[in-house]
Write an enzyme that holds these catalytic residues in place. Sequence first.
Site, short mmCIF file in Angstrom:
data_model
loop_
_atom_site.label_atom_id
_atom_site.label_comp_id
_atom_site.label_asym_id
_atom_site.label_seq_id
_atom_site.Cartn_x
_atom_site.Cartn_y
_atom_site.Cartn_z
N LYS A 158 74.43 -94.70 59.79
CA LYS A 158 74.93 -94.47 58.43
C LYS A 158 73.91 -93.69 57.60
O LYS A 158 74.27 -92.84 56.79
CB LYS A 158 75.28 -95.79 57.74
CG LYS A 158 76.51 -96.50 58.30
CD LYS A 158 77.81 -95.72 58.14
CE LYS A 158 78.29 -95.63 56.71
NZ LYS A 158 79.60 -94.91 56.63
N TYR A 185 73.93 -99.30 63.83
CA TYR A 185 74.93 -98.95 62.81
C TYR A 185 74.24 -98.41 61.56
O TYR A 185 74.60 -97.36 61.03
CB TYR A 185 75.77 -100.18 62.47
CG TYR A 185 76.54 -100.06 61.17
CD1 TYR A 185 77.74 -99.35 61.11
CD2 TYR A 185 76.06 -100.65 59.99
CE1 TYR A 185 78.44 -99.23 59.91
CE2 TYR A 185 76.76 -100.53 58.79
CZ TYR A 185 77.94 -99.82 58.76
OH TYR A 185 78.63 -99.69 57.56
N LEU A 208 89.42 -98.46 52.46
CA LEU A 208 89.07 -97.63 51.31
C LEU A 208 89.95 -96.38 51.26
O LEU A 208 90.39 -95.99 50.17
CB LEU A 208 87.59 -97.22 51.41
CG LEU A 208 87.10 -96.26 50.34
CD1 LEU A 208 87.28 -96.85 48.95
CD2 LEU A 208 85.63 -95.90 50.58
N THR A 248 76.23 -97.36 53.12
CA THR A 248 76.20 -98.82 53.17
C THR A 248 74.91 -99.41 52.62
O THR A 248 73.86 -98.77 52.64
CB THR A 248 76.37 -99.25 54.66
OG1 THR A 248 76.14 -100.65 54.76
CG2 THR A 248 75.37 -98.56 55.57
N ASP A 249 75.02 -100.65 52.18
CA ASP A 249 73.84 -101.43 51.76
C ASP A 249 72.90 -101.68 52.95
O ASP A 249 71.74 -102.00 52.77
CB ASP A 249 74.28 -102.76 51.14
CG ASP A 249 75.28 -103.53 52.00
OD1 ASP A 249 75.89 -102.94 52.91
OD2 ASP A 249 75.44 -104.75 51.76
N ALA A 297 84.79 -94.22 59.30
CA ALA A 297 83.49 -94.76 59.72
C ALA A 297 83.65 -95.62 60.96
O ALA A 297 84.73 -96.16 61.22
CB ALA A 297 82.87 -95.60 58.61
N1 LIG Z 1 83.87 -102.52 55.43
C1 LIG Z 1 82.69 -102.87 54.92
O1 LIG Z 1 82.38 -104.05 54.79
C2 LIG Z 1 81.72 -101.80 54.48
C3 LIG Z 1 80.45 -102.16 54.01
C4 LIG Z 1 79.56 -101.17 53.60
C5 LIG Z 1 79.94 -99.84 53.66
N2 LIG Z 1 81.16 -99.51 54.14
C6 LIG Z 1 81.53 -98.10 54.21
O2 LIG Z 1 82.67 -97.88 53.39
C7 LIG Z 1 83.48 -96.85 53.96
C8 LIG Z 1 84.93 -97.34 54.08
O3 LIG Z 1 84.97 -98.46 54.97
P1 LIG Z 1 86.31 -99.28 55.20
O4 LIG Z 1 86.05 -100.69 54.84
O5 LIG Z 1 87.47 -98.57 54.57
O6 LIG Z 1 86.42 -99.18 56.78
P2 LIG Z 1 87.69 -99.37 57.72
O7 LIG Z 1 88.76 -100.14 57.05
O8 LIG Z 1 87.15 -99.81 59.04
O9 LIG Z 1 88.22 -97.86 57.86
C9 LIG Z 1 87.55 -96.90 58.59
C10 LIG Z 1 88.59 -95.91 59.07
O10 LIG Z 1 87.90 -94.86 59.76
C11 LIG Z 1 88.70 -94.53 60.87
N3 LIG Z 1 87.91 -93.83 61.89
C12 LIG Z 1 87.00 -94.35 62.76
N4 LIG Z 1 86.53 -93.38 63.55
C13 LIG Z 1 87.14 -92.23 63.18
C14 LIG Z 1 87.08 -90.90 63.62
N5 LIG Z 1 86.30 -90.54 64.64
N6 LIG Z 1 87.87 -89.96 63.01
C15 LIG Z 1 88.69 -90.31 62.00
N7 LIG Z 1 88.79 -91.57 61.53
C16 LIG Z 1 88.02 -92.51 62.12
C17 LIG Z 1 89.21 -95.87 61.38
O11 LIG Z 1 90.29 -95.68 62.24
P3 LIG Z 1 90.59 -96.74 63.41
O12 LIG Z 1 90.97 -98.01 62.72
O13 LIG Z 1 91.67 -96.11 64.19
O14 LIG Z 1 89.30 -96.89 64.17
C18 LIG Z 1 89.59 -96.52 60.06
O15 LIG Z 1 90.90 -96.17 59.67
C19 LIG Z 1 82.81 -96.48 55.29
O16 LIG Z 1 81.95 -95.38 55.10
C20 LIG Z 1 81.98 -97.70 55.61
O17 LIG Z 1 80.87 -97.42 56.46
C21 LIG Z 1 82.07 -100.46 54.54
#
Ligand SMILES: NC(=O)c1ccc[n+]([C@@H]2O[C@H](COP(=O)([O-])OP(=O)(O)OC[C@H]3O[C@@H](n4cnc5c(N)ncnc54)[C@H](OP(=O)(O)O)[C@@H]3O)[C@@H](O)[C@H]2O)c1
Length: 293
Positions: A125, A121, A8, A97-98, A56
């Site tokens: 959240k 988790y 994202l 998140t959902d 996240a």
């Molecule tokens: N992915 C899904 O299916 C999903 C579903 C529902 C909600 N969401 C929410 O949507 C949002 C975006 O998710 P996404 O899919 O973009 O996730 P993502 O691709 O896993 O990206 C999360 C990013 O956060 C970074 N991160 C983790 N710990 C950190 C820290 N302590 N300080 C700074 N950065 C950190 C990670 O870095 P590293 O890779 O180095 O760990 C990664 O680059 C999040 O809030 C997530 O909870 C996601």
Amino acid sequence: MFGAAGQLGVELVRELQARRYEVRSWDRSQVDITDPAAVEQALAEFDAQVVFNSAAYNQVDVAEKEPQAAFLVNGLAVRNLAVACRQVDARLVHFSTDYVFDGAARHPYAEDDPTHPLGAYAVSKLAGELYAQAYLDNALVVRTSGVFGPGGLDTARGNFVELMLRLAGSSNPIRVVEDHVASPTYAPLLASRTIDLVEQQQSGVFHIGGGTPTSWFQFARLIFQTAGVEPMLLATNEREYRTPARRPRYSALSNGKMERIGLAPMPPLSEAMTLYFEERKRRVGKPVQNPRA
Ligand SMILES: NC(=O)c1ccc[n+]([C@@H]2O[C@H](COP(=O)([O-])OP(=O)(O)OC[C@H]3O[C@@H](n4cnc5c(N)ncnc54)[C@H](OP(=O)(O)O)[C@@H]3O)[C@@H](O)[C@H]2O)c1
């Protein structure tokens, strides 16, 4: 923008730049949001009006073994951001998140449906949502579901689409649950609708999920259809396919609130999937291999 290297995060940066905003972004190697001093320093160097947090801890099953790690990033670090935003009078946009829901509903979840997270988790959240709103009156919290975007091509974690395509590359049957329904969401559209909300000065909780509630099995089938591959795909269910974390069986999100204030509806999942594969082809440059062809 914190967590800028995630699926994202890259889309938010791209869309903000396309709309001609001045953007400063930090990935985890530059600012770890669990470090309050690092967050404060980053914001002190840039007079931010809006702070996006797309960082996240997303490992739903691993979080059952290390709940503190999940809580640190998804809960306490959001407090760091909220406190820092308060100090510099910036608005915070945070993503949730959902999985804050328990899945007992039989209609797509609305923003004011009661939350009942089912695991470490999900609790972490929900804590993040509460921290954002505890310190700030104008925080925007966007709940989303099953995010997939081209950014997943560059990360080790990837996304569900890339996982399915990887599995399709072997000749083993692929088993996917058919009794869990979510709203898979295309990251570039999520980024764009979120920025629309920010431009409208919206605050509070909003749902932005993909346009088609679907089971993970149906989602996998659509991925293979769109990719033009035919691996052996078998339906399973939560009784046969046990995971360390409990998950809501039904967590589709209603976008009604977002649509009522004039934002464009999310397109059907098939359309989002076509967009994903177009972008994927542009980036990767080669079609998906079909081991059974
Ligand atoms: N992915 C899904 O299916 C999903 C579903 C529902 C909600 N969401 C929410 O949507 C949002 C975006 O998710 P996404 O899919 O973009 O996730 P993502 O691709 O896993 O990206 C999360 C990013 O956060 C970074 N991160 C983790 N710990 C950190 C820290 N302590 N300080 C700074 N950065 C950190 C990670 O870095 P590293 O890779 O180095 O760990 C990664 O680059 C999040 O809030 C997530 O909870 C996601």
